[in-house]
Design an enzyme around this catalytic site. Sequence first.
Site: not given
Ligand code: LLP
Length: 413
Positions: A273-276, A343-344
């Site tokens: 489940e890649p996001g970033r 304003c922080e």
């Molecule tokens: N799967 C689950 C269950 C997750 O909780 C997450 C991210 C992902 C996949 C995706 O993770 P990634 O591949 O993107 O690392 N807002 C924070 C990141 C929060 C991530 C939350 N969960 C930031 O800006 O660094």
Amino acid sequence: MHAFRFDAGILTCDGVVLSTIADRAGTPTYVYSAATLRERVRAFISGFGDYPHAVHYALKANSNLAVVRIVRAAGGLVDANSGGEVEVALRAGYAPADIVLTGVGKTPSEIKKAVTLGVKVINAESAGELERIADTAVSCQTTARVALRINPNIAADTHPHISTGLVTHKFGVPIAEARAIARRADGRPGLAFVGLHVHIGSQMVGLEPIREAAAAVVELARELRDDGVRVEHLDLGGGLGISYDDETVPLVQDYVATLVEAVRPSGLALIVEPGRAVAGPAGALLASVVDIKHRLDGTRFVVLDAGMSELMRPTLYGAYHRITPLTESNAERVSCDVVGPICESSDVFGIGRMLPLPAIGDVMAVLDVGAYGSTMSSNYNRHPLPAEVMVDDGKWHVVRRRQTIDDQLACEE
Ligand code: LLP
């Protein structure tokens, strides 16, 4: 190659001059590279070779419809974290069978929606949630495919706010309890128990914790098989880090190879489940300089028209993002604290950045904000949500217009 680069001294996104976008679309504006999104999704998919797999892009990173459609066309499936994200996935053209639903604290309506749609799998967070999913499925006269999220008590070696794999974190069930919970779920009317899930953190730049987490769920799957509980897949979550400051990070193919190597002896299909790592490098935030405040010690604040309301990461995690003018220059570099207008005092993008002194109205680019940039933005100080632009094949278009004050007030009496 990075989508955002200087071409003859001018910052471009895949060949499109960013100052043109800033002039026409205004600032603050997020700009995304379609080519990078495609390339990153394909890198994950191809990394698996012929090992059974599914790449479910984590929508929380960036769920702009245009982004999601590009991920879909490149062959990526999705991981949704809420009913809203499930809805976005459907509207982007995904079928329920393409959607994994994860998340602590699923509401009754989110569970009902996932159950009645028949999503590919619901990653359950607790024994109680499994019961609620089962009851919902029975009352809807259907069977829900479920996996159990495991908390393996493994440190992810990342910022504490984005670590999720220790027992002190709210995520999943402790691995010591997982076997009994999974056995109870297997065979429970309304449930088809199909997998194990683990996600220990985000922005991980070392592979060892990920390897350990994979090994832990492989071992648990083996124990469950001995108990007569056969799972179909292991979902190893997301978490691969990206290079924000030219630091070395694992390549997507090395990350995937590590996971496959850990899971191969089990023969189980792998979900990630890649996001970033998909969206992060694909985005930049364009913001204009609105003030320069000189300090007695000779340093200065460079105040932008974007702040923590548009990009929360620096404030929330002390995250580093490169900040650059849109034009290269040989001018002397001076120390600038680049800040937002909110304003922080925590509304800071970068301290002591050595930059050519900008002029009022100059546009700066904040890089690697394609993930957790726009999705975490807010209306704080009544800032409108920024515009979003997609660059694709040498052209660009607005994929979300800038919010107006009427948009903001539309839900208020
Ligand atoms: N799967 C689950 C269950 C997750 O909780 C997450 C991210 C992902 C996949 C995706 O993770 P990634 O591949 O993107 O690392 N807002 C924070 C990141 C929060 C991530 C939350 N969960 C930031 O800006 O660094």
